[in-house]
Scaffold this active site. Structure first.
Site, mmCIF file in Angstrom:
data_model
loop_
_atom_site.group_PDB
_atom_site.id
_atom_site.type_symbol
_atom_site.label_atom_id
_atom_site.label_comp_id
_atom_site.label_asym_id
_atom_site.label_seq_id
_atom_site.Cartn_x
_atom_site.Cartn_y
_atom_site.Cartn_z
ATOM 1 C CB CYS A 1 19.977 -45.165 -52.188
ATOM 2 S SG CYS A 1 21.170 -45.031 -53.318
ATOM 3 C CB CYS B 1 20.369 -48.390 -54.433
ATOM 4 S SG CYS B 1 21.819 -47.511 -53.070
#
Length: 98
Positions: A23, A26
């Site tokens: 991600c 993230c």
């Protein structure tokens, strides 16, 4: 090693960061969370949970996307947010819990 339940039940607020290695948003959150931790010091714990390695826990808290942040204090969820937040967002959300 402490269990998840033991970690979140304390008086010190715990910010749980549900993330994934794949991600990109993230990854963008890592330096922001580092700044947040420096801002609050020992008054805040931050716990990173990889959703791919902890699917049962992710499902328990209805994590549908990453990053998702859940703030716990004394074992109770105080708030839950998904997506990218900036340092000021975190400070505004965390301060009332201290």
């Amino acid at each position: 090693m402490s269990s998840f339940k033991e970690i979140i039940k304390g008086e010190i607020p715990v910010l749980v960061n549900f993330h994934a290695d794949w991600c990109n948003p993230c990854k963008l959150m890592d330096p922001i969370l580092k700044d947040v931790k420096q801002n609050f010091g020992s008054n805040l714990k931050i716990l990173k949970i990889n959703i791919d390695n902890n699917q049962a826990l992710s499902n328990k808290f209805n994590v549908k996307g990453v990053p998702t942040f859940i703030m716990f204090k004394e074992g109770e969820i105080k708030w839950q947010k998904s997506g990218i937040l900036n340092k000021d967002n975190f400070i505004d959300l965390i301060n009332p819990l201290l």
